[in-house]
Motif scaffolding. Structure first.
Motif, PDB file in Angstrom:
ATOM      1  N   GLY A   1      15.214  -0.440  -2.300  1.00 31.62           N
ATOM      2  CA  GLY A   1      15.147  -0.279  -0.854  1.00 31.62           C
ATOM      3  C   GLY A   1      13.906   0.411  -0.337  1.00 31.62           C
ATOM      4  N   THR A   2      13.007   0.825  -1.228  1.00 30.40           N
ATOM      5  CA  THR A   2      11.770   1.499  -0.833  1.00 30.40           C
ATOM      6  C   THR A   2      10.591   0.589  -1.143  1.00 30.40           C
ATOM      7  OG1 THR A   2      12.671   3.708  -1.234  1.00 30.40           O
ATOM      8  CG2 THR A   2      10.275   3.497  -1.262  1.00 30.40           C
ATOM      9  N   VAL A   3       9.660   0.464  -0.193  1.00 29.61           N
ATOM     10  CA  VAL A   3       8.463  -0.320  -0.473  1.00 29.61           C
ATOM     11  C   VAL A   3       7.460   0.591  -1.174  1.00 29.61           C
ATOM     12  CG1 VAL A   3       7.455   0.091   1.845  1.00 29.61           C
ATOM     13  CG2 VAL A   3       6.674  -1.835   0.439  1.00 29.61           C
ATOM     14  N   VAL A   4       7.090   0.204  -2.391  1.00 30.44           N
ATOM     15  CA  VAL A   4       6.145   0.975  -3.195  1.00 30.44           C
ATOM     16  C   VAL A   4       4.817   0.224  -3.192  1.00 30.44           C
ATOM     17  CG1 VAL A   4       5.650   1.980  -5.448  1.00 30.44           C
ATOM     18  CG2 VAL A   4       8.026   1.843  -4.634  1.00 30.44           C
ATOM     19  N   THR A   5       3.821   0.805  -2.556  1.00 32.61           N
ATOM     20  CA  THR A   5       2.510   0.173  -2.419  1.00 32.61           C
ATOM     21  C   THR A   5       1.572   0.794  -3.436  1.00 32.61           C
ATOM     22  OG1 THR A   5       2.939  -0.089  -0.046  1.00 32.61           O
ATOM     23  CG2 THR A   5       0.674  -0.423  -0.785  1.00 32.61           C
ATOM     24  N   THR A   6       1.209   0.020  -4.448  1.00 29.06           N
ATOM     25  CA  THR A   6       0.354   0.548  -5.515  1.00 29.06           C
ATOM     26  C   THR A   6      -1.121   0.305  -5.243  1.00 29.06           C
ATOM     27  OG1 THR A   6       0.636  -1.506  -6.770  1.00 29.06           O
ATOM     28  CG2 THR A   6       2.141   0.306  -7.274  1.00 29.06           C
TER      29      THR A   6
ATOM     30  N   ALA B   1      -4.005  -1.298  -9.829  1.00 29.48           N
ATOM     31  CA  ALA B   1      -2.981  -1.695  -8.856  1.00 29.48           C
ATOM     32  C   ALA B   1      -2.013  -2.723  -9.413  1.00 29.48           C
ATOM     33  CB  ALA B   1      -3.646  -2.237  -7.594  1.00 29.48           C
ATOM     34  N   ASN B   2      -2.515  -3.615 -10.307  1.00 30.68           N
ATOM     35  CA  ASN B   2      -1.690  -4.712 -10.829  1.00 30.68           C
ATOM     36  C   ASN B   2      -1.151  -4.461 -12.233  1.00 30.68           C
ATOM     37  OD1 ASN B   2      -2.097  -6.322  -8.552  1.00 30.68           O
ATOM     38  ND2 ASN B   2      -3.952  -7.239  -9.379  1.00 30.68           N
TER      39      ASN B   2
ATOM     40  N   PHE C   1      -6.232 -13.666   7.183  1.00 32.95           N
ATOM     41  CA  PHE C   1      -6.875 -12.906   6.117  1.00 32.95           C
ATOM     42  C   PHE C   1      -6.880 -13.745   4.851  1.00 32.95           C
ATOM     43  CE2 PHE C   1      -5.558  -8.513   7.950  1.00 32.95           C
ATOM     44  CZ  PHE C   1      -6.657  -8.514   8.790  1.00 32.95           C
ATOM     45  N   SER C   2      -7.861 -13.482   3.995  1.00 35.07           N
ATOM     46  CA  SER C   2      -7.973 -14.215   2.741  1.00 35.07           C
ATOM     47  C   SER C   2      -6.866 -13.851   1.764  1.00 35.07           C
ATOM     48  CB  SER C   2      -9.328 -13.929   2.089  1.00 35.07           C
ATOM     49  OG  SER C   2      -9.514 -12.526   1.915  1.00 35.07           O
ATOM     50  N   THR C   3      -6.423 -12.620   1.816  1.00 33.04           N
ATOM     51  CA  THR C   3      -5.384 -12.159   0.897  1.00 33.04           C
ATOM     52  C   THR C   3      -4.587 -11.057   1.561  1.00 33.04           C
ATOM     53  OG1 THR C   3      -4.991 -11.507  -1.416  1.00 33.04           O
ATOM     54  CG2 THR C   3      -6.718 -10.324  -0.250  1.00 33.04           C
ATOM     55  N   LEU C   4      -3.399 -10.794   1.061  1.00 40.23           N
ATOM     56  CA  LEU C   4      -2.571  -9.723   1.590  1.00 40.23           C
ATOM     57  C   LEU C   4      -3.292  -8.390   1.418  1.00 40.23           C
ATOM     58  CD1 LEU C   4       0.267  -8.912   2.731  1.00 40.23           C
ATOM     59  CD2 LEU C   4       1.002  -8.669   0.356  1.00 40.23           C
ATOM     60  N   THR C   5      -3.183  -7.531   2.394  1.00 38.08           N
ATOM     61  CA  THR C   5      -3.891  -6.258   2.345  1.00 38.08           C
ATOM     62  C   THR C   5      -3.237  -5.244   1.413  1.00 38.08           C
ATOM     63  OG1 THR C   5      -2.733  -5.715   4.408  1.00 38.08           O
ATOM     64  CG2 THR C   5      -5.011  -6.399   4.595  1.00 38.08           C
ATOM     65  N   TYR C   6      -2.142  -5.631   0.740  1.00 37.30           N
ATOM     66  CA  TYR C   6      -1.427  -4.687  -0.118  1.00 37.30           C
ATOM     67  C   TYR C   6      -1.058  -5.305  -1.461  1.00 37.30           C
ATOM     68  CZ  TYR C   6      -0.626  -3.276   4.703  1.00 37.30           C
ATOM     69  OH  TYR C   6      -0.810  -2.990   6.025  1.00 37.30           O
ATOM     70  N   VAL C   7      -0.951  -4.435  -2.464  1.00 34.86           N
ATOM     71  CA  VAL C   7      -0.204  -4.754  -3.681  1.00 34.86           C
ATOM     72  C   VAL C   7       1.054  -3.915  -3.579  1.00 34.86           C
ATOM     73  CG1 VAL C   7      -0.140  -4.685  -6.192  1.00 34.86           C
ATOM     74  CG2 VAL C   7      -2.306  -5.159  -5.002  1.00 34.86           C
TER      75      VAL C   7
END
Length: 358
Positions: A142-147, A277-278, A130-136
């Motif tokens: 301990g928790t993955v926070v996907t914005t 997102a950023n 992939f060109s870039t990660l599918t997530y920010v």
């Protein structure tokens, strides 16, 4: 599908959450047991953000690569490119032949994998990037926070890798196929997005230890002008290899990390600063951050290699690479993706095209 997710950083944990929610069986691997420990203790991966809140329960969580791959129908690599070489070598030694998806491939990830497998005399399995990660995403307590979840990412495979590309398209919505891995690698938004702010903001990084927002406070008009220049060079190199790629703002809008209104009027600084997102992401606290350790030797350096092969001048990229190396005191070519490490040493543009196209 039974999927081995290789890497338990923010990207790998976000992938674990998304793939589990989609009904896939995930086998989660990480080299460092301390990274896995909180999730092993919980018995699950806690997640929050765009996927809601909950816990994803992998089929297995392990530091043993062979165990993670046992019975897997595909392997998804969610690691920074600085960790790719060691993993590719381990995969070659096993050897593994299940389809591999690099999420992301960064700049030249698929070519790097091909070169490492060749060094070990091992047949390369079907491989896509992939060109870039599918997530920010970030890991917090301990928790993955996907914005953010990318709306569109570019996907391509090396010759003979159609099975891996098919897996990539089935596993990750929004994956859009492009003709070859040069097109996907040169669509890497971080190649353009990170180095200008990291290099031009180096003094601020050292003075404040990351006490400012990278994409908002750090995105000044001057940084935006350098970013525009670098993006023009990226598109010129892609054009030399036969690819007409969208500009950065169009790419970021498709991913979902730019303000579409500002992007439509061509306001680079406004589009980047307005991306929800950023927006809250802090600047690097030091030069040990991946914006320096990864995006210079594994982003800009391989880009300048491709530019040199194509015969396209890239003065902005070269200047950023030189200034970044001088400021950090680290030579990007010491460990980064040189022509030799990409498996492209001695090739001209036609030779590179022959490598990436069936």
């Amino acid at each position: 599908m039974r999927v081995a997710v290789l890497g338990a950083g923010a990207g790998g944990l976000a992938a674990t959450a998304e793939l589990t929610l989609a009904g896939h069986d995930v086998r989660l691997w990480n080299r460092n047991p301390m990274t896995l420990a909180p999730h092993v203790e919980r018995g699950a991966v806690a997640y929050a953000g765009v996927f809601g809140e909950g816990e994803a329960v992998p089929e297995v969580m392990t530091t043993e690569l062979a165990e993670a791959l046992r019975g897997a129908e595909a392997a998804v690599v969610c690691l920074p490119s600085i960790a790719h070489r060691a993993l590719f070598a381990d995969l070659a030694r096993l050897p593994v032949q299940v389809p591999i998806v690099l999420n992301p491939g960064h700049t030249g990830g698929a070519l790097h994998a091909r070169a490492v497998f060749a060094e070990h005399g091992t047949k390369l399995p079907p491989l896509a990037e992939f060109s870039t990660l599918t997530y920010v995403a970030r890991v917090r307590s301990g928790t993955v926070v996907t914005t953010g979840r990318a709306g569109t990412v570019r996907a391509a495979c090396l010759p003979g890798g159609d099975e891996a590309l098919d897996c990539a398209l089935r596993l990750f919505r929004g994956a859009s196929p492009v003709p070859d891995v040069l097109a996907s690698s040169l669509s890497n938004v971080n190649l353009v997005l990170h180095p200008p702010g990291a290099v031009l903001g180096a003094a601020w990084v050292e003075a404040t230890q990351g006490g400012f927002t990278f994409y908002v406070e750090g995105m000044t008009p001057g940084v935006a002008r350098v970013l525009e220049s670098l993006d023009g060079e990226r598109r010129a190199v892609a054009q030399a290899f036969g690819h007409a790629l969208p500009g950065l703002l169009a790419e970021m809008t498709a991913i979902g990390t730019a303000d579409p209104v500002a992007a439509e009027r061509g306001d680079v600084a406004g589009a980047v600063r307005g991306g929800a997102a950023n927006r809250e992401i802090a600047a690097p606290a030091s030069f040990a951050h991946r914006y320096y350790r990864e995006d210079l030797p594994y982003g800009l350096l391989p880009f300048t290699v491709l530019a040199g092969i194509a015969g396209v001048p890239v003065p902005t990229a070269n200047a950023l690479l030189t200034l970044g190396a001088t400021a950090t005191g680290e030579d990007p070519s010491a460990e980064g993706l040189t022509a030799a490490r990409l498996g492209l040493a001695g090739l001209d543009a036609g030779g590179v095209r022959a490598v990436v196209r069936a």
